[in-house]
Design a protein around this motif. Structure first.
Motif, short mmCIF file in Angstrom:
data_model
loop_
_atom_site.label_atom_id
_atom_site.label_comp_id
_atom_site.label_asym_id
_atom_site.label_seq_id
_atom_site.Cartn_x
_atom_site.Cartn_y
_atom_site.Cartn_z
N TYR A 109 -32.43 -1.56 -0.48
CA TYR A 109 -31.56 -2.42 -1.28
C TYR A 109 -30.09 -2.24 -0.91
O TYR A 109 -29.71 -1.28 -0.24
N LEU A 110 -29.28 -3.18 -1.39
CA LEU A 110 -27.84 -3.07 -1.29
C LEU A 110 -27.29 -2.49 -2.60
O LEU A 110 -27.77 -2.84 -3.68
N PHE A 111 -26.30 -1.63 -2.48
CA PHE A 111 -25.60 -1.11 -3.65
C PHE A 111 -24.15 -1.57 -3.61
O PHE A 111 -23.56 -1.70 -2.53
N SER A 112 -23.59 -1.83 -4.77
CA SER A 112 -22.16 -2.12 -4.81
C SER A 112 -21.41 -0.93 -4.23
O SER A 112 -21.83 0.22 -4.38
N ASP A 113 -20.28 -1.20 -3.56
CA ASP A 113 -19.46 -0.11 -3.04
C ASP A 113 -18.79 0.65 -4.18
O ASP A 113 -18.52 1.84 -4.08
N VAL A 114 -18.51 -0.07 -5.25
CA VAL A 114 -17.77 0.49 -6.38
C VAL A 114 -18.74 0.90 -7.49
O VAL A 114 -19.48 0.06 -8.01
N PRO A 115 -18.75 2.18 -7.90
CA PRO A 115 -19.56 2.56 -9.07
C PRO A 115 -18.95 1.94 -10.32
O PRO A 115 -17.74 1.84 -10.44
N TYR A 116 -19.79 1.55 -11.26
CA TYR A 116 -19.24 0.98 -12.50
C TYR A 116 -19.30 1.99 -13.64
O TYR A 116 -18.82 1.74 -14.75
N ALA A 117 -19.87 3.17 -13.37
CA ALA A 117 -19.88 4.28 -14.33
C ALA A 117 -20.31 5.54 -13.59
O ALA A 117 -20.82 5.48 -12.47
N TRP A 118 -20.09 6.67 -14.26
CA TRP A 118 -20.54 7.96 -13.72
C TRP A 118 -21.44 8.63 -14.74
O TRP A 118 -21.09 8.77 -15.90
N TRP A 223 -24.36 -1.32 -9.12
CA TRP A 223 -25.12 -2.57 -9.16
C TRP A 223 -26.03 -2.58 -7.94
O TRP A 223 -25.66 -2.12 -6.86
N LEU A 224 -27.23 -3.12 -8.13
CA LEU A 224 -28.23 -3.14 -7.07
C LEU A 224 -28.56 -4.59 -6.71
O LEU A 224 -28.78 -5.42 -7.59
N LEU A 225 -28.59 -4.89 -5.40
CA LEU A 225 -28.87 -6.24 -4.93
C LEU A 225 -29.91 -6.21 -3.82
O LEU A 225 -30.14 -5.18 -3.17
N LYS A 226 -30.51 -7.36 -3.59
CA LYS A 226 -31.48 -7.46 -2.52
C LYS A 226 -30.77 -7.42 -1.17
O LYS A 226 -29.68 -7.96 -1.00
N LYS A 227 -31.39 -6.76 -0.20
CA LYS A 227 -30.78 -6.60 1.12
C LYS A 227 -31.08 -7.82 1.98
O LYS A 227 -32.00 -7.84 2.81
N ASP A 228 -30.29 -8.90 1.74
CA ASP A 228 -30.40 -10.11 2.55
C ASP A 228 -29.03 -10.80 2.56
O ASP A 228 -28.05 -10.28 1.99
N GLU A 229 -28.95 -11.96 3.20
CA GLU A 229 -27.66 -12.64 3.34
C GLU A 229 -27.07 -13.03 1.98
O GLU A 229 -25.88 -12.87 1.73
N GLY A 231 -27.63 -11.55 -0.85
CA GLY A 231 -27.19 -10.33 -1.50
C GLY A 231 -25.87 -9.83 -0.95
O GLY A 231 -25.01 -9.35 -1.71
N GLU A 232 -25.68 -9.94 0.36
CA GLU A 232 -24.43 -9.50 0.99
C GLU A 232 -23.24 -10.30 0.47
O GLU A 232 -22.17 -9.75 0.18
N LYS A 233 -23.42 -11.62 0.36
CA LYS A 233 -22.34 -12.48 -0.12
C LYS A 233 -21.98 -12.17 -1.57
O LYS A 233 -20.80 -12.10 -1.93
N LEU A 234 -23.00 -11.98 -2.40
CA LEU A 234 -22.76 -11.68 -3.80
C LEU A 234 -22.14 -10.29 -3.95
O LEU A 234 -21.25 -10.08 -4.79
N LYS A 235 -22.58 -9.34 -3.14
CA LYS A 235 -22.05 -7.98 -3.19
C LYS A 235 -20.54 -7.96 -2.96
O LYS A 235 -19.80 -7.25 -3.65
N ALA A 236 -20.07 -8.75 -1.99
CA ALA A 236 -18.63 -8.79 -1.69
C ALA A 236 -17.85 -9.26 -2.91
O ALA A 236 -16.77 -8.73 -3.22
N LYS A 237 -18.38 -10.24 -3.62
CA LYS A 237 -17.71 -10.76 -4.81
C LYS A 237 -17.73 -9.73 -5.94
O LYS A 237 -16.73 -9.51 -6.62
N VAL A 238 -18.88 -9.10 -6.12
CA VAL A 238 -19.03 -8.11 -7.18
C VAL A 238 -18.10 -6.92 -6.95
O VAL A 238 -17.44 -6.44 -7.88
N ASP A 239 -18.03 -6.46 -5.70
CA ASP A 239 -17.17 -5.32 -5.38
C ASP A 239 -15.71 -5.62 -5.69
O ASP A 239 -14.98 -4.77 -6.23
N LYS A 240 -15.28 -6.82 -5.34
CA LYS A 240 -13.89 -7.21 -5.60
C LYS A 240 -13.61 -7.18 -7.11
O LYS A 240 -12.59 -6.65 -7.56
N ALA A 241 -14.53 -7.73 -7.89
CA ALA A 241 -14.35 -7.79 -9.34
C ALA A 241 -14.39 -6.39 -9.96
O ALA A 241 -13.56 -6.06 -10.81
N LEU A 242 -15.34 -5.56 -9.53
CA LEU A 242 -15.45 -4.22 -10.09
C LEU A 242 -14.21 -3.38 -9.77
O LEU A 242 -13.73 -2.60 -10.61
#
Length: 275
Positions: A109-118, A223-229, A231-242
């Motif tokens: 899977y893909l993980f967000s680069d930014v943790p949203y909690a510890w 955040w966890l996403l599917k490892k595909d195109e 997912g990659e596009k959504l991950k970039a948006k999520v990371d920016k927002a987080l």
């Protein structure tokens, strides 16, 4: 001729305006993504009396949603034991449910680069016991963990490194049942986030105790996403927002609201447990 020219000019103007409106709409056209969450791990995630999901996970997702003009989130509660399989089967687009990394998950899977909690490792044991404070104390004892959880991975790794001295019982992820098993003596302990354990013990009146595990260190959750195109596009948006929500203090505020303290950074958690 002049009349025809004016008509043509008006047509051109109208077409240009319409094109601009359509282009603008295209830029901000929302795409709907479905978020899966367990809905049974309060205060990270739970279901209100009206059937709507709530908790820190959902509050953060809504804050991310507000940051992204072209994204709209919908929410679905899923049993922990099948939450990863559902992502692989495209039943939803991402998982926001207190998910930590481990090598097997990172392969799939893909993980967000930014943790949203510890998170911080906790342990629940029967009231009055003084012999259990961490994993080393569980040698020869029985501990329950949710199948496929980060706690399961933790105890499995510890067992692997120390000759399998701990007997592990796997559950479906229902924390209330796990704590009840501790109270009734069916297991010696269960592993759980201290914030979650405190919430369940307080609201349901269990006669048990809990503590931060003696050997535990803060663990980021993502955040966890599917490892595909997609997912990659959504991950970039999520990371920016987080990243923006961490910087502007929103994650800290939401953490304080749902957890009663700041669990938005590693430093905050270390200060809280005195490490």
């Amino acid at each position: 001729i002049m009349s025809i020219s004016k008509s043509l000019l008006n047509i051109v103007k109208t077409t240009t305006i319409a094109t601009s409106i359509l282009a603008s709409s295209a830029v901000y056209a929302e795409e709907t993504y479905i978020i899966a969450t367990e809905g049974a791990y309060a205060p990270f995630n739970y279901v209100n009396s009206d059937g709507t999901p709530d908790g820190y996970d959902i509050a953060v997702a809504k804050a991310v949603d507000e940051k992204l003009d072209d994204v709209k989130f919908e929410y679905q509660t899923v049993e922990w034991s099948s939450i990863f399989a559902g992502l692989e089967a495209d039943r939803y687009d991402l998982v926001v449910s207190n998910v930590a990394k481990n090598p097997d998950r990172e392969k799939k899977y893909l993980f967000s680069d930014v943790p949203y909690a510890w998170d911080i490792g906790g342990i629940v044991y029967k009231k009055g016991r003084t012999d259990i404070k961490g994993l080393p104390d569980l040698k020869g004892k029985t501990v329950s963990v949710a199948v496929g959880s980060s706690n399961a991975h933790t105890v499995e790794q510890w067992n692997k490194e120390h000759g399998d001295p701990i007997k592990v019982v796997y559950g479906e992820g229902e924390i209330s049942k796990a704590i009840l098993d501790v109270q009734e003596g069916r297991v010696d302990a269960t592993l759980a986030d201290p914030v979650v354990a405190y919430n369940v013990i307080k609201t349901q009146g269990f006669d048990v105790e809990y503590a931060v595990r003696s050997e535990a260190e803060p663990l980021p959750v993502f955040w966890l996403l599917k490892k595909d195109e997609k997912g990659e596009k959504l991950k970039a948006k999520v990371d920016k927002a987080l990243k923006e929500l961490l910087a502007d203090g929103t994650l800290k505020k939401l953490s304080e609201k749902y957890f009663g303290g700041d669990y938005s950074t590693k430093e905050a958690v270390l200060a809280k447990v005195g490490k």
